[in-house]
Design a protein around this motif. Structure first.
Motif, PDB file in Angstrom:
ATOM      1  N   GLN A   5      38.137  41.901  54.467  1.00 11.96           N
ATOM      2  CA  GLN A   5      37.283  40.712  54.296  1.00 11.96           C
ATOM      3  C   GLN A   5      35.899  41.136  53.789  1.00 11.96           C
ATOM      4  O   GLN A   5      35.313  40.486  52.916  1.00 11.96           O
ATOM      5  N   GLY A  47      47.789  39.120  50.630  1.00 20.47           N
ATOM      6  CA  GLY A  47      46.794  38.056  50.419  1.00 20.47           C
ATOM      7  C   GLY A  47      45.412  38.619  50.140  1.00 20.47           C
ATOM      8  O   GLY A  47      44.676  38.123  49.275  1.00 20.47           O
ATOM      9  N   VAL A  76      43.457  37.717  46.410  1.00 18.61           N
ATOM     10  CA  VAL A  76      42.219  36.942  46.344  1.00 18.61           C
ATOM     11  C   VAL A  76      41.223  37.530  45.330  1.00 18.61           C
ATOM     12  O   VAL A  76      40.367  36.838  44.805  1.00 18.61           O
ATOM     13  N   TRP A  77      41.380  38.817  45.001  1.00 16.00           N
ATOM     14  CA  TRP A  77      40.479  39.457  44.031  1.00 16.00           C
ATOM     15  C   TRP A  77      40.700  38.930  42.616  1.00 16.00           C
ATOM     16  O   TRP A  77      39.767  38.902  41.805  1.00 16.00           O
ATOM     17  N   LEU A 102      35.795  32.372  45.652  1.00 18.42           N
ATOM     18  CA  LEU A 102      36.348  33.036  46.838  1.00 18.42           C
ATOM     19  C   LEU A 102      36.769  31.986  47.876  1.00 18.42           C
ATOM     20  O   LEU A 102      37.870  32.052  48.445  1.00 18.42           O
ATOM     21  N   THR A 112      39.781  29.902  46.532  1.00 13.52           N
ATOM     22  CA  THR A 112      41.054  30.634  46.598  1.00 13.52           C
ATOM     23  C   THR A 112      41.613  30.611  48.013  1.00 13.52           C
ATOM     24  O   THR A 112      42.805  30.374  48.220  1.00 13.52           O
ATOM     25  N   HIS A 113      40.739  30.846  48.993  1.00 11.76           N
ATOM     26  CA  HIS A 113      41.194  30.822  50.388  1.00 11.76           C
ATOM     27  C   HIS A 113      41.720  29.439  50.777  1.00 11.76           C
ATOM     28  O   HIS A 113      42.773  29.327  51.400  1.00 11.76           O
ATOM     29  N   MET A 136      45.014  28.656  48.681  1.00 12.24           N
ATOM     30  CA  MET A 136      46.169  29.460  49.091  1.00 12.24           C
ATOM     31  C   MET A 136      46.601  29.106  50.509  1.00 12.24           C
ATOM     32  O   MET A 136      47.790  29.089  50.819  1.00 12.24           O
ATOM     33  N   THR A 164      50.664  34.081  52.108  1.00 12.27           N
ATOM     34  CA  THR A 164      49.902  35.292  51.805  1.00 12.27           C
ATOM     35  C   THR A 164      49.004  35.710  52.968  1.00 12.27           C
ATOM     36  O   THR A 164      48.392  36.762  52.921  1.00 12.27           O
ATOM     37  N   LEU A 170      46.227  34.265  54.006  1.00 14.23           N
ATOM     38  CA  LEU A 170      44.783  34.027  53.848  1.00 14.23           C
ATOM     39  C   LEU A 170      44.345  32.912  54.789  1.00 14.23           C
ATOM     40  O   LEU A 170      44.983  31.861  54.847  1.00 14.23           O
TER      41      LEU A 170
END
Lengths: 273, 369
Positions: free
Chosen positions: B113, B160, B164-165, B315, B318-319, B322, B334, B336
């Protein structure tokens, strides 16, 4: 002297269900798997026909073909003299009401996102659209009570019930449309032994009360013997033996039937005097 | 920093974003409680409150300090996160099959994280400082910066944390002025690498997650279980849901596994209890928060602030996407967490730091009067 013959509801003649076998990169058909191969039998009103055989013998395929979930390759299935196999869905729909199906898996056959009331009510909505919502609820209540469940259970979801209760819900759903024939596809095989007896007894009570005919598919010979008037023994898609239940299961003529009976585990304990 | 300046900065905070952040944090405690109230001796919600009190000062410290500290802080933070990721490999503790955590004594810490947070900072600094470099070189450096932590996270294995990158890197490269053709080429190469990744880079359970995402019913009792139960829970909730602490919910009866009901699948539990209306309100809140983040990016006084703010918004997005996506089977599982809502101290800390930077960009967009 007058003879009152039991009317025949369903007569199956030379039913064949074959599945193509595909192989290779281009998935070309390389052969045919004969799941059901020339099966003939009949089901009379108010009677129970047991269909037994090992896994993969074609029992479920026969049941599913009769409610047109699987297309037949050839043969006839005469419902009160009318062949139902060539009918399209629209023409078959009124008859679908008359032939209902109870599935093997009580955990997978109920929509988990609907309440029990909605599951049973859905069948009423399709086949009795003229009913008001109050009438529908009344019918659902009666059906639940008939299968031994409480009225307040209609607000619950399938996951809140045990396997036996779920199978009762499945039976209530089948009964909702007032069928004449119930195809019971191994309805107790996923249940505990004690619950199996309850469900079999419930089916027998309902049969007496409503005059239903049953096509009872199972691999448990004891259950079939208990419930059936006549028995069909299926092996590799063909009927190898048929006749009255006690006759077939007590004096089997075919070697496969004898093997099936021999495979039933027995308790060989010494008697205590 | 004198008191007057502190008061000025406090007044300059973006109040709507602050309010949304606090509301979602409090809501998170509620969601965690409603997911775990039936556990024996459940203290997750109390623990989350404790973390909230630890993280709030961090939020304010980051908010009130000019965000340009990242020009000096990004590299040490990135190196620290890589070191911690290496440390995890040796002394990390295993949770749910992944060695992703460090035991700090008073609690556990998930370096992946920190790594993605440091990644956003270092991308922003590098792309801002070296915008004159050839695009290929900038892409290669960014890919290098991504590859090191991603490889370390992938061997944990925490898919996950790696995935996320990708959107963060793409969007930040795009914002830094990298031409679309380079990004398209990168995307195509990524797509071409997917089959190789699937067959040679993924463990069996990760492959199962993909297949169970495509057809959950194919393995309903094992890898498809969580998705199917989540769909049943949300799908059966109806318009208003079954209600707070409703009896016999899929959560309360244990169909949603106890270990994930307050973390990765907290949205499922909330969805079951509060239905379409409740989840719509929650998603709308997140949407407003993200739009506000983009607005802050647009108001930034310099490209560094714009890159930072957008990176953080991506960021967060995406969290959110997802996490909610996996509970309704539109994305694979994943692991997250849902920002500010899912249980977890490290993630809350990182989220607070992210919101702190957004606030700092907002506060310092113009001189204080």
């Amino acid at each position: 002297m007058s003879i009152t013959a039991t009317p025949t509801l369903l007569e199956v003649r030379n039913l064949k269900v074959h599945f193509p076998i595909h192989a290779g990169l281009l998935r070309r058909q390389t052969g045919v798997f004969k799941a059901v191969d020339g099966v003939s039998f009949q089901v009379d009103a108010g009677k129970t026909v047991g269909l037994v055989g090992e896994s993969g013998s074609g029992k479920t395929t026969i049941g599913r073909t009769l409610v047109k979930l699987i297309p037949a390759t050839s043969g006839e299935a005469l419902w009160k003299g009318r062949d139902i196999l060539p009918l399209d869905e629209r023409t078959f729909r009124p008859l679908r009401r008359r032939i209902q199906y109870i599935f093997q898996d009580p955990f997978g056959s109920l929509n988990p996102r609907m309440t029990v009331g909605a599951i049973i009510g859905e069948a009423l909505e399709i086949h009795f659209p003229e009913l008001s919502s109050t009438e529908k609820e009344g019918r659902v209540t009666t059906l639940l009570q008939r299968v031994g469940l409480r009225q307040d259970m209609m607000r619950r979801y399938p996951h809140e019930f045990s396997g036996g209760q779920r199978q009762r819900i499945g039976i209530a759903r089948a009964l909702a449309v007032e069928p004449e024939l119930l195809i019971c596809d191994e309805p107790v095989s996923a249940l505990d032994v004690s619950v199996q007896a309850q469900i079999v007894n419930l089916l027998q009570d309902l049969q007496e009360e409503l005059g239903l005919a049953l096509l009872f598919i199972a691999h448990d010979l004891a259950v079939v013997e208990h419930i059936s008037d006549s028995v069909l023994v299926l092996h590799h898609g063909k009927i190898v033996e048929s006749g009255p239940a006690h006759e077939v299961l007590e004096n089997p003529r075919d070697s496969y039937t004898r093997d099936l009976l021999a495979a039933v585990p027995k308790l060989d304990l010494p008697l205590i005097s | 920093m004198n008191t007057l300046l502190l008061i000025q900065k406090f007044r300059a905070l973006n109040k709507t974003l602050l309010l949304l952040m606090l509301a979602l944090s409090v809501f998170g405690v509620y969601a965690i409680y409603s997911a775990t109230y039936w556990h024996e001796n459940s203290t997750f919600w109390i623990s989350q409150i404790r973390w909230l009190f630890i993280c709030l000062p961090v939020f304010f410290v980051v908010s009130f300090n000019d965000y340009r500290w990242v020009r000096y802080g990004a590299i040490p933070l990135y190196l620290l996160s890589v070191m911690l990721l290496i440390l995890v490999f040796f002394i990390g503790i295993k949770v749910s099959g992944a060695r992703s955590w460090l035991n700090l004594g008073f609690g556990s810490f998930q370096p992946s994280q920190l790594a993605i947070f440091a990644g956003v900072l270092i991308f922003a600094v590098f792309l801002n400082e070296y915008h004159g470099l050839h695009p290929t070189l900038r892409i290669l450096v960014c890919l290098g910066l991504t590859a090191v932590p991603c490889a370390l996270i992938l061997i944990q294995p925490y898919l996950g944390g790696t995935l996320v990158w990708i959107p963060v890197l793409f969007v930040m490269l795009y914002l830094a002025g990298i031409q679309k053709r380079y990004l398209l080429a990168m995307g195509l190469m990524g797509l071409m690498a997917l089959p190789i990744m699937y067959f040679f880079g993924m463990k069996e359970y990760q492959q199962k997650r993909i297949t169970s995402f495509l057809d959950p019913a194919s393995d309903a009792k094992d890898s498809g279980w969580n998705i199917l139960q989540s769909l049943n829970a949300i799908g059966s909730a109806g318009l208003w849901g079954k209600g707070f602490k409703a009896p016999n919910t899929l959560n309360a009866l244990g169909y949603i596994p106890k270990t994930i009901s307050h973390t990765d699948f907290v949205f499922t539990v909330f969805g079951e209890q509060h239905g379409f209306v409740g989840t719509s309100i929650l998603i709308a809140t997140f949407a407003i928060m993200l739009l506000l983040g983009l607005y802050i990016a647009s108001q930034s006084r310099d490209p560094l602030g714009r890159l930072l703010a957008t990176g953080i918004v991506i960021l967060l997005f995406t969290h959110i996407f997802m996490n909610i996506g996996m509970t309704v089977a539109i994305t694979p599982i994943t692991g997250l967490p849902l920002p500010l809502v899912s249980y977890g101290g490290t993630f809350l800390l990182i989220m607070m730091a992210c919101f702190g930077i957004l606030q700092s960009i907002w506060i310092h967009r113009k001189p204080l009067v």
